[in-house]
Scaffold this motif. Structure first.
Motif, PDB file in Angstrom:
ATOM      1  N   UNK A  49       0.930  -1.374  -0.111  1.00  0.00           N
ATOM      2  CA  UNK A  49      -0.012  -0.117   0.130  1.00  0.00           C
ATOM      3  C   UNK A  49       0.870   1.367  -0.155  1.00  0.00           C
ATOM      4  N   UNK A  50       2.195   1.184   0.023  1.00  0.00           N
ATOM      5  CA  UNK A  50       3.068   2.199  -0.060  1.00  0.00           C
ATOM      6  C   UNK A  50       3.944   2.247  -1.116  1.00  0.00           C
ATOM      7  N   UNK A  51       3.559   1.638  -2.145  1.00  0.00           N
ATOM      8  CA  UNK A  51       4.459   1.409  -3.127  1.00  0.00           C
ATOM      9  C   UNK A  51       5.303   2.511  -3.844  1.00  0.00           C
ATOM     10  N   UNK A  52       4.696   3.689  -4.263  1.00  0.00           N
ATOM     11  CA  UNK A  52       5.404   4.791  -4.583  1.00  0.00           C
ATOM     12  C   UNK A  52       6.522   5.270  -3.647  1.00  0.00           C
ATOM     13  N   UNK A  53       5.925   5.310  -2.560  1.00  0.00           N
ATOM     14  CA  UNK A  53       6.827   6.000  -1.259  1.00  0.00           C
ATOM     15  C   UNK A  53       7.953   4.965  -1.017  1.00  0.00           C
ATOM     16  N   UNK A  54       7.773   3.743  -1.231  1.00  0.00           N
ATOM     17  CA  UNK A  54       8.919   2.846  -0.970  1.00  0.00           C
ATOM     18  C   UNK A  54      10.011   2.847  -2.257  1.00  0.00           C
ATOM     19  N   UNK A  55       9.649   3.226  -3.314  1.00  0.00           N
ATOM     20  CA  UNK A  55      10.378   3.061  -4.458  1.00  0.00           C
ATOM     21  C   UNK A  55      11.273   4.555  -4.156  1.00  0.00           C
ATOM     22  N   UNK A  56      10.167   5.475  -3.928  1.00  0.00           N
ATOM     23  CA  UNK A  56      11.177   6.825  -4.002  1.00  0.00           C
ATOM     24  C   UNK A  56      11.973   6.957  -2.825  1.00  0.00           C
ATOM     25  N   UNK A  57      11.920   6.196  -1.533  1.00  0.00           N
ATOM     26  CA  UNK A  57      12.976   6.224  -0.659  1.00  0.00           C
ATOM     27  C   UNK A  57      14.183   5.256  -1.264  1.00  0.00           C
ATOM     28  N   UNK A  58      13.734   4.198  -2.031  1.00  0.00           N
ATOM     29  CA  UNK A  58      14.710   3.442  -2.570  1.00  0.00           C
ATOM     30  C   UNK A  58      15.928   4.378  -3.429  1.00  0.00           C
ATOM     31  N   UNK A  59      15.169   4.989  -4.296  1.00  0.00           N
ATOM     32  CA  UNK A  59      15.893   6.015  -5.132  1.00  0.00           C
ATOM     33  C   UNK A  59      16.679   7.054  -4.285  1.00  0.00           C
ATOM     34  N   UNK A  60      15.968   7.426  -3.130  1.00  0.00           N
ATOM     35  CA  UNK A  60      16.532   8.472  -2.201  1.00  0.00           C
ATOM     36  C   UNK A  60      17.804   8.087  -1.832  1.00  0.00           C
ATOM     37  N   UNK A  61      17.581   6.672  -1.239  1.00  0.00           N
ATOM     38  CA  UNK A  61      18.932   6.131  -0.926  1.00  0.00           C
ATOM     39  C   UNK A  61      20.252   5.675  -1.996  1.00  0.00           C
ATOM     40  N   UNK A  62      19.640   5.625  -3.132  1.00  0.00           N
ATOM     41  CA  UNK A  62      20.705   5.396  -4.189  1.00  0.00           C
ATOM     42  C   UNK A  62      21.599   6.978  -4.510  1.00  0.00           C
ATOM     43  N   UNK A  63      20.717   8.146  -4.473  1.00  0.00           N
ATOM     44  CA  UNK A  63      21.229   9.367  -4.524  1.00  0.00           C
ATOM     45  C   UNK A  63      22.094   9.569  -3.444  1.00  0.00           C
ATOM     46  N   UNK A  64      21.833   9.340  -2.009  1.00  0.00           N
ATOM     47  CA  UNK A  64      22.564   9.693  -0.949  1.00  0.00           C
ATOM     48  C   UNK A  64      23.875   8.835  -1.084  1.00  0.00           C
ATOM     49  N   UNK A  65      23.761   7.495  -1.604  1.00  0.00           N
ATOM     50  CA  UNK A  65      24.967   6.735  -1.574  1.00  0.00           C
ATOM     51  C   UNK A  65      25.896   7.260  -2.686  1.00  0.00           C
ATOM     52  N   UNK A  66      25.422   7.925  -3.688  1.00  0.00           N
ATOM     53  CA  UNK A  66      26.382   8.718  -4.711  1.00  0.00           C
ATOM     54  C   UNK A  66      27.220   9.952  -4.202  1.00  0.00           C
ATOM     55  N   UNK A  67      26.561  10.472  -2.873  1.00  0.00           N
ATOM     56  CA  UNK A  67      27.341  11.608  -2.266  1.00  0.00           C
ATOM     57  C   UNK A  67      28.901  11.167  -2.247  1.00  0.00           C
ATOM     58  N   UNK A  68      29.754  11.974  -2.421  1.00  0.00           N
ATOM     59  CA  UNK A  68      31.322  11.665  -2.409  1.00  0.00           C
ATOM     60  C   UNK A  68      32.013  11.849  -3.654  1.00  0.00           C
ATOM     61  N   UNK A  69      33.031  10.933  -3.811  1.00  0.00           N
ATOM     62  CA  UNK A  69      33.989  11.028  -5.058  1.00  0.00           C
ATOM     63  C   UNK A  69      33.535   9.779  -5.815  1.00  0.00           C
ATOM     64  N   UNK A  70      33.434  10.139  -7.064  1.00  0.00           N
ATOM     65  CA  UNK A  70      33.174   9.054  -7.991  1.00  0.00           C
ATOM     66  C   UNK A  70      34.583   8.392  -8.418  1.00  0.00           C
ATOM     67  N   UNK A  71      34.593   7.010  -8.452  1.00  0.00           N
ATOM     68  CA  UNK A  71      35.959   6.509  -8.587  1.00  0.00           C
ATOM     69  C   UNK A  71      36.574   6.612  -9.866  1.00  0.00           C
TER      70      UNK A  71
END
Lengths: 145, 495
Positions: free
Chosen positions: B153-175
């Motif tokens: 029942x929270x499908x969109x919110x779940x995916x949104x937060x999944x991608x938010x996690x992706x974005x936060x993981x990209x913070x930093x230096x690209x190897x």
């Protein structure tokens, strides 16, 4: 087509992900708004209260302030002494100031801090924050942080 | 072949017992146990660490049944359905029988999922060996859509937060080109690798919880129960007569749900319970205190333990939040989990199987016989434990990169982030899965697109890729239908 240019390629993925996030956010707002309209409510509603009604202000903000204080003090006093102080304060915050409870809090703070400090710092040889009150026993080759 | 010795057996016992304690105290979870104790493993080699961590995992998942049965509060989210039949049994004085049925079921679930782990991981690894960066990218994308399918029942919110996690993981230096993105310049020296997994994880799953309970005032008092443990009804292994199908079905439901990334134990046990009810000869009795319900719930949530390790070891994708912590244990020891894991580390692979076997046996012995004492754990006051847990979390965060205060600030920051997630109904587990997989997602994407000279068609031209696209489409379709049904049911309930 996506051009992978060496100097700017570190922005390719973040931009895509941000784009996806904007789309998803719009989708969340639209679908949830439509559902509200269907059930007879307006499209946008004022967000509900952030905190629960009559939340425990002292314990919540106290936890945050003690936590920040704990981190700031770690580097100054060293792990063991800082932990004794702050575990004691956390205990007081959560259980109250009755005489008996204060004594229990103090015992828990001293015993648990020393056990953990020795277990992690000495037995497991893990680096802990050191400060004024850290003592190194050079002859025995260990530090009480 | 594999590593086992006195030290390993001792840390297993320690892990299982601590796990049971964490599991049995309502509000504290197996994930929290593994996260909080991960720093202890810095001192051990990988194999010994695995015995400890798997012990915590198995103990934590199983411990949840104690308060579920005795006081109607699930100790961990995965024991929700144990309360349905466990508590009614305890109320009529059959608490001990219910607990023992739960423990035996947990043991059976754990063993069946161990067999599944042993059989399926090599198969999946072998298939994954053929993966190029294109398929690896798609598999991670698939993992992110499965999150959607299961965020009830929270499908969109779940995916949104999944991608938010992706974005936060990209913070930093690209190897590849050593350039920073999304990092303010004063933090660049500290954030070359972005945020460390461990403080993020402990913050989201332990510190956030403490803030939540502080807000509620930490006013929990558990009424003492006495008559629940009266042995008016004795446990006997005959309670399992006729439960064979139920045991195997529930264990496989649990294992399968464990394989799917991002699915917690609660989804597994709810599905297994629903299936047990569908197939039962007397469905009306479920929920009134029959062994069948406890068997379904407990077999499935322990079935999860082996299942969640399958994608972790074969694809490098964690099956649930607890196995996400295990990934960081592997990372700390410099071992890459993924398709090559078994062939490159056969000894570690065997050790995992032996460790999981030992953990289940130790769990059974530590719970079945001394259950009367174990059941007292639920009265430990959390107010007294939380300060000590905060201290252990700080040690863990600080030691992540061999001693940096910055990681302790990360811990606090993500504690607050996790707390806010709870407030605005964004599932933290989705964020975590995205955060763990984000960097790989980027690397595989850039590799694929570079190799194809920028053409996105590369993602649609390989046959294995098609299969994964099909899976992605199926999981999205399932998500949409399930989302609609869940919402309808909720509306009906409200009406």
């Amino acid at each position: 087509m996506i051009k992978v240019v060496y100097s700017t390629q570190h922005w390719i993925m973040p931009q895509i992900v941000m784009g996806v996030l904007v789309i998803l956010l719009a989708a969340v707002i639209i679908t949830e708004g439509m559902a509200r309209v269907k059930s007879g409510q307006p499209f946008l509603v004022k967000p509900g209260r952030f905190f629960i009604p009559e939340y425990d202000k002292l314990k919540f903000w106290g936890t945050l302030i003690l936590f920040i204080g704990y981190i700031f003090t770690l580097d100054i006093l060293g792990f063991t002494v800082t932990s004794i102080i702050f575990v004691f304060l956390f205990n007081l915050l959560y259980t109250g100031l009755e005489r008996k409870k204060v004594i229990v809090s103090l015992i828990i703070a001293v015993v648990s801090s020393i056990i953990l400090s020795v277990m992690f710092g000495v037995i497991f040889n893990i680096t802990l924050p050191s400060g004024m009150c850290s003592v190194t026993f050079a002859d025995f080759g260990f530090t009480i942080y | 072949m594999f590593d086992i010795g006195v030290l390993q057996i001792l840390v297993t016992i320690l892990g299982v017992v601590v796990g049971i304690i964490f599991g049995a105290i309502p509000g504290m979870t197996a994930t929290m146990a593994v996260a909080v104790f991960l720093p202890m493993t810095y001192a051990y080699d990988l194999h010994t660490a695995l015995y400890l961590l798997l012990g915590l995992y198995v103990g934590g998942i199983t411990g949840g049944l104690v308060p579920a049965i005795l006081i109607n509060i699930p100790g961990t989210p995965s024991s929700i359905t144990t309360t349905f039949d466990g508590y009614p049994m305890a109320k009529r004085g059959a608490g001990e029988r219910a607990l023992k049925i739960g423990i035996v079921s947990s043991f059976l679930g754990g063993m069946i999922s161990l067999v599944a782990l042993w059989l399926f991981t090599p198969l999946l690894s072998a298939a994954a060996l053929k993966f190029s960066s294109v398929e690896k990218f798609l598999i991670i994308l698939f993992a992110l859509t499965v999150i959607a399918a299961l965020s009830k029942g929270q499908m969109l919110r779940g995916v949104f937060n999944g991608f938010l996690g992706v974005l936060v993981s990209l913070m930093g230096m690209f190897s590849v080109n050593n350039s920073f993105r999304m990092v303010p310049s004063f933090l660049q020296s500290k954030m070359q690798e972005g945020f460390q997994l461990l403080p993020v994880l402990i913050g989201l799953f332990a510190i956030a919880q403490i803030f939540e309970e502080a807000e509620e005032g930490m006013r929990f008092k558990i009424e003492k129960v006495n008559d629940e443990m009266d042995s008016k009804e004795k446990f006997s292994f005959r309670d399992f007569k006729g439960q064979g199908v139920n045991v195997i079905r529930s264990a496989f439901v649990g294992t399968f749900m464990g394989v799917l990334p991002g699915v917690g134990g609660s989804a597994a046990s709810i599905l297994a319970y629903a299936q047990a009810k569908n197939f039962s000869k007397h469905p009306e009795l479920l929920g009134t205190g029959v062994p069948e319900g406890i068997v379904a719930s407990e077999t499935s949530n322990n079935g999860l333990t082996g299942g969640a390790l399958i994608p972790l070891l074969s694809l490098g994708i964690p099956g649930d939040s607890t196995t996400a912590v295990l990934i960081s244990a592997f990372m700390l020891q410099g071992i890459q989990v993924g398709p090559l894991f078994i062939t490159q580390n056969p000894e570690t692979w065997n050790t995992i199987l032996v460790a999981l076997l030992l953990c289940n046996i130790v769990m059974f012995l530590c719970m079945f016989y001394p259950i009367k004492w174990i059941s007292k754990i639920i009265y430990i006051p959390r107010q007294r434990l939380y300060p000590v847990i905060i201290m252990i979390c700080i040690v863990g965060a600080y030691a992540t990169k061999n001693g940096r205060i910055f990681d302790v600030w990360t811990l606090l920051a993500f504690g607050l982030v996790g707390y806010i997630f709870g407030k605005i109904h964004l599932p933290a587990s989705c964020f975590l899965i995205g955060f763990i997989l984000g960097k790989d997602l980027e690397n595989y994407f850039i590799q694929s697109v570079s190799a194809s000279k920028g053409s996105l068609m590369v993602f649609f031209t390989r046959p294995i890729g098609w299969v994964i696209w099909l899976l992605i489409a199926a999981s999205i379709a399932y998500a949409i239908i399930d989302n609609r049904n869940t919402k309808k049911r909720e509306q009906q309930k409200q009406a």
